[in-house]
Write a protein that holds these residues in place. Structure first.
Motif, PDB file in Angstrom:
ATOM      1  N   TRP A 135      14.878  22.313  35.709  1.00 33.91           N
ATOM      2  CA  TRP A 135      14.651  21.587  34.449  1.00 33.91           C
ATOM      3  C   TRP A 135      14.060  22.551  33.443  1.00 33.91           C
ATOM      4  CZ3 TRP A 135      16.286  16.747  33.477  1.00 33.91           C
ATOM      5  CH2 TRP A 135      16.625  15.953  34.562  1.00 33.91           C
ATOM      6  N   LEU A 136      14.624  22.565  32.242  1.00 30.46           N
ATOM      7  CA  LEU A 136      14.147  23.436  31.166  1.00 30.46           C
ATOM      8  C   LEU A 136      13.667  22.560  30.019  1.00 30.46           C
ATOM      9  CD1 LEU A 136      17.175  25.887  31.143  1.00 30.46           C
ATOM     10  CD2 LEU A 136      14.984  26.232  32.270  1.00 30.46           C
ATOM     11  N   PRO A 137      12.412  22.717  29.606  1.00 33.01           N
ATOM     12  CA  PRO A 137      11.937  21.925  28.470  1.00 33.01           C
ATOM     13  C   PRO A 137      12.630  22.341  27.179  1.00 33.01           C
ATOM     14  CG  PRO A 137      10.273  23.508  29.137  1.00 33.01           C
ATOM     15  CD  PRO A 137      11.401  23.616  30.127  1.00 33.01           C
ATOM     16  N   ASP A 138      12.949  21.370  26.358  1.00 30.34           N
ATOM     17  CA  ASP A 138      13.553  21.610  25.043  1.00 30.34           C
ATOM     18  C   ASP A 138      12.512  21.329  23.970  1.00 30.34           C
ATOM     19  OD1 ASP A 138      15.977  22.104  26.195  1.00 30.34           O
ATOM     20  OD2 ASP A 138      16.931  20.264  25.550  1.00 30.34           O
ATOM     21  N   ASP A 139      12.709  21.920  22.840  1.00 26.23           N
ATOM     22  CA  ASP A 139      11.915  21.610  21.651  1.00 26.23           C
ATOM     23  C   ASP A 139      12.901  21.513  20.503  1.00 26.23           C
ATOM     24  OD1 ASP A 139      10.227  21.308  19.537  1.00 26.23           O
ATOM     25  OD2 ASP A 139       9.146  23.189  19.842  1.00 26.23           O
ATOM     26  N   ASN A 140      13.493  20.353  20.357  1.00 27.40           N
ATOM     27  CA  ASN A 140      14.550  20.173  19.370  1.00 27.40           C
ATOM     28  C   ASN A 140      14.033  19.816  17.978  1.00 27.40           C
ATOM     29  OD1 ASN A 140      16.762  20.816  20.958  1.00 27.40           O
ATOM     30  ND2 ASN A 140      16.728  18.814  21.927  1.00 27.40           N
ATOM     31  N   ARG A 141      12.753  20.076  17.753  1.00 25.30           N
ATOM     32  CA  ARG A 141      12.232  19.850  16.402  1.00 25.30           C
ATOM     33  C   ARG A 141      12.786  20.902  15.459  1.00 25.30           C
ATOM     34  NH1 ARG A 141       6.063  19.994  17.745  1.00 25.30           N
ATOM     35  NH2 ARG A 141       6.945  21.639  19.005  1.00 25.30           N
ATOM     36  N   THR A 189       9.456  13.963  36.747  1.00 25.76           N
ATOM     37  CA  THR A 189       8.678  13.111  35.851  1.00 25.76           C
ATOM     38  C   THR A 189       8.999  13.516  34.422  1.00 25.76           C
ATOM     39  OG1 THR A 189       6.930  12.861  37.487  1.00 25.76           O
ATOM     40  CG2 THR A 189       6.375  12.339  35.203  1.00 25.76           C
ATOM     41  N   LEU A 190       9.563  12.587  33.681  1.00 24.88           N
ATOM     42  CA  LEU A 190       9.968  12.829  32.299  1.00 24.88           C
ATOM     43  C   LEU A 190       8.995  12.126  31.366  1.00 24.88           C
ATOM     44  CD1 LEU A 190      13.773  12.198  32.851  1.00 24.88           C
ATOM     45  CD2 LEU A 190      12.623  14.412  32.657  1.00 24.88           C
ATOM     46  N   ASP A 191       8.360  12.898  30.499  1.00 24.74           N
ATOM     47  CA  ASP A 191       7.410  12.335  29.545  1.00 24.74           C
ATOM     48  C   ASP A 191       8.160  11.640  28.420  1.00 24.74           C
ATOM     49  OD1 ASP A 191       5.215  13.322  30.966  1.00 24.74           O
ATOM     50  OD2 ASP A 191       5.260  15.229  29.892  1.00 24.74           O
ATOM     51  N   PRO A 192       7.621  10.527  27.927  1.00 27.66           N
ATOM     52  CA  PRO A 192       8.283   9.826  26.819  1.00 27.66           C
ATOM     53  C   PRO A 192       8.426  10.728  25.594  1.00 27.66           C
ATOM     54  CG  PRO A 192       6.469   8.516  27.706  1.00 27.66           C
ATOM     55  CD  PRO A 192       6.390   9.868  28.342  1.00 27.66           C
ATOM     56  N   PRO A 234      15.398   6.920  31.126  1.00 33.76           N
ATOM     57  CA  PRO A 234      14.053   6.348  31.159  1.00 33.76           C
ATOM     58  C   PRO A 234      12.991   7.419  31.402  1.00 33.76           C
ATOM     59  CG  PRO A 234      15.556   5.126  32.593  1.00 33.76           C
ATOM     60  CD  PRO A 234      16.269   6.371  32.162  1.00 33.76           C
ATOM     61  N   SER A 235      11.836   7.240  30.794  1.00 28.37           N
ATOM     62  CA  SER A 235      10.727   8.149  31.068  1.00 28.37           C
ATOM     63  C   SER A 235      10.083   7.740  32.388  1.00 28.37           C
ATOM     64  CB  SER A 235       9.715   8.115  29.928  1.00 28.37           C
ATOM     65  OG  SER A 235       9.180   6.820  29.784  1.00 28.37           O
ATOM     66  N   GLY A 236       9.145   8.564  32.837  1.00 29.33           N
ATOM     67  CA  GLY A 236       8.476   8.303  34.107  1.00 29.33           C
ATOM     68  C   GLY A 236       9.121   9.114  35.218  1.00 29.33           C
TER      69      GLY A 236
END
Length: 167
Positions: free
Chosen positions: A62-68, A40-43, A19-21
């Motif tokens: 926590w490491l941000p991903d960019d799976n685009r 806090t996880l953004d949608p 879940p986000s939030g």
């Protein structure tokens, strides 16, 4: 949502929908709980939860991903995740002898870099101040339009790195 439960390290789990939030997080290493703030996880975003050791003491980040996928045809995206304790200095990574990442310290990850896709890609990871690669992955296959991470992790000797397709 359990991401991994009762797993002996080193291990990399699969992506899970959560879940986000604002979410509580609990992590235990060798049965000992670590103190973590809620996250806090953004949608619509992807995150990597990295559990590692620094001087033998467990750490979590926590490491941000960019799976685009990459926008250029014939390319893949590649990043370096540094979870290997005991190295002095930052890590750098090359793919087919071209720089992809640099200055990657313990508990961090590089941004994704665009690399040429292929079936005989050589990926080398070196530590600052050393000549020999920490990891030398020969004849790797990187498919166009896909996203990959090289995880540097502690393990039963030898410590190592491995390539994983994220998308």
């Amino acid at each position: 949502v359990a991401l991994m439960d009762g797993v002996a390290g080193p291990a990399v789990g699969d992506y899970r929908l959560v879940p986000s939030g604002t979410q509580p997080v609990s992590v235990s290493v060798d049965g000992a709980p670590l103190t973590l703030a809620d996250v806090t996880l953004d949608p619509g975003t992807d995150q990597t939860l990295l559990v590692y050791r620094s001087a033998g003491v467990p750490g979590v980040t926590w490491l941000p991903d960019d799976n685009r996928p990459p926008t250029s045809a014939g390319n893949a995206h590649l990043r370096l995740v540094q979870g290997l304790d005991g190295l002095s200095g930052a890590l750098s990574m090359n793919a087919s002898f071209l720089p992809v990442a640099g200055g990657v310290t313990l508990g961090t990850a590089s941004p994704y870099g665009a690399v040429s896709a292929g079936t005989n890609v050589r990926i080398t990871v070196t530590a600052a101040g050393t000549m020999a690669p920490v990891v030398d992955l020969l004849d790797q296959t990187l498919l166009a339009g896909h996203v990959y991470s090289v995880f540097m992790i502690e393990g039963i000797p030898p410590d190592s790195g491995f390539l994983r397709r994220d998308r």
